[in-house]
Design a protein around this motif. Structure first.
Motif, PDB file in Angstrom:
ATOM      1  N   ARG A 220       0.823  -1.213   0.000  1.00 28.38           N
ATOM      2  CA  ARG A 220       0.000   0.000   0.000  1.00 28.38           C
ATOM      3  C   ARG A 220       0.855   1.261   0.000  1.00 28.38           C
ATOM      4  O   ARG A 220       0.470   2.286  -0.563  1.00 28.38           O
ATOM      5  CB  ARG A 220      -0.933  -0.013   1.216  1.00 28.38           C
ATOM      6  CG  ARG A 220      -1.996   1.066   1.210  1.00 28.38           C
ATOM      7  CD  ARG A 220      -2.944   0.875   2.368  1.00 28.38           C
ATOM      8  NE  ARG A 220      -3.603  -0.422   2.317  1.00 28.38           N
ATOM      9  CZ  ARG A 220      -4.632  -0.704   1.541  1.00 28.38           C
ATOM     10  NH1 ARG A 220      -5.130   0.226   0.752  1.00 28.38           N
ATOM     11  NH2 ARG A 220      -5.166  -1.913   1.550  1.00 28.38           N
ATOM     12  N   GLU A 240      -8.743   0.852  -4.124  1.00 28.94           N
ATOM     13  CA  GLU A 240      -8.962  -0.269  -3.212  1.00 28.94           C
ATOM     14  C   GLU A 240      -9.726  -1.378  -3.922  1.00 28.94           C
ATOM     15  O   GLU A 240     -10.749  -1.135  -4.567  1.00 28.94           O
ATOM     16  CB  GLU A 240      -9.740   0.203  -1.983  1.00 28.94           C
ATOM     17  CG  GLU A 240      -9.925  -0.885  -0.932  1.00 28.94           C
ATOM     18  CD  GLU A 240     -10.580  -0.356   0.328  1.00 28.94           C
ATOM     19  OE1 GLU A 240     -11.745  -0.730   0.591  1.00 28.94           O
ATOM     20  OE2 GLU A 240      -9.926   0.428   1.043  1.00 28.94           O
ATOM     21  N   GLY A 245      -9.897  -5.409  -0.385  1.00 32.16           N
ATOM     22  CA  GLY A 245      -9.346  -4.217   0.246  1.00 32.16           C
ATOM     23  C   GLY A 245      -7.883  -3.983  -0.054  1.00 32.16           C
ATOM     24  O   GLY A 245      -7.297  -2.996   0.413  1.00 32.16           O
TER      25      GLY A 245
END
Length: 265
Positions: A220, A240, A245
């Motif tokens: 991320r 996302e 997620g």
């Protein structure tokens, strides 16, 4: 077991192809190497599994320099699935997987019950138990890939080193393999071209460019639009994933290579 690479430099034919590389896969962690073709991913991995000798730097498995271990001890600690894979074995699938037990056998020793259990379990893990008696040479590319992964698992290593393990696999088997790696929770160092797969399966990413690490950290944090433009030369948005997620990279396939990417989202 933790594996770390410190100050790695590799020269091939007098040319430095990897320089000053530091990277880490902590115990039970999956660490991915990503980068464009020619960035040095496979060279780094070949050094980790002792196919190449570095000009400088070292590879530590736990606290041990892998170059100071015997070949047998190294094979017990680290198992590899390289890109260069033999495809002409005139052996059965089970016999190929059983080759992974070699570091634990004395010369000319036969297979015992414990070996048979390990081999059977490895085949079951990769969904190839049904093919145990088939000739390896008769398998498809994807089936061979899974059998060679089973051979690595049968080695019972503390560390797995995988170079493009999803090559030749269809989507279903790619997902199954990555799910297997997550479930293993075995320290793993792998190179992947598929950035979305890397974002999904890896706990940590190391981005290589021109033989050097230019970014490291959780997917991320590492996979930003700016980095994708700078390192891979693509325009992309990082969003996302609606199901997991995880970071999901949406590439702009209409932006030609070499276009002005400064407006990347």
């Amino acid at each position: 077991m933790r594996i770390s690479v410190e100050g790695l430099e590799v020269r091939l034919s007098g040319r430095t192809v990897v320089s000053g590389v530091d990277l880490l896969a902590d115990e039970g962690e999956i660490a991915g190497l990503v980068g464009p073709n020619g960035s040095g991913k496979s060279t780094v991995l070949r050094t980790v599994y002792r196919h190449l000798r570095p000009h400088a730097g070292r590879v530590l498995v736990g606290d041990a320099d892998i170059r100071e271990l015997s070949a047998v001890e190294s094979a017990r600690r680290v198992a590899a699935l390289p890109q260069e894979r033999g495809t002409d074995f005139e052996l059965s699938v089970r016999e190929v997987v059983a080759m992974g037990r070699t570091p634990y056998k004395r010369a000319f020793a036969g297979e015992d019950a414990a070996d048979r259990d390990v081999v059977s379990e490895a085949l079951a893990h990769v969904g190839m138990a049904h093919a145990a008696r088939r000739r390896f040479s008769a398998l498809s590319g994807g089936e061979r890939q899974r059998v060679l992964l089973a051979r690595a698992l049968a080695q019972s290593p503390e560390v797995l080193v995988l170079d493009e393990p999803t090559n030749h696999l269809d989507v279903r088997h790619q997902v199954e393999l990555l799910t297997l790696l997550r479930a293993q929770r075995r320290t793993t160092l792998l190179a992947l071209h598929d950035l979305n797969a890397a974002a999904s399966v890896c706990d940590r990413l190391h981005v290589l460019h021109d033989g050097a690490v230019v970014a490291s950290g959780p997917p991320r944090d590492v996979l930003t639009a700016e980095l994708l433009a700078e390192v891979f030369g693509v325009r992309a948005a990082v969003v996302e994933h609606p199901l997991t997620g995880d970071p999901l990279i949406a590439f702009d396939h209409r932006a030609p290579a070499g276009a002005d990417l400064t407006t990347a989202v």
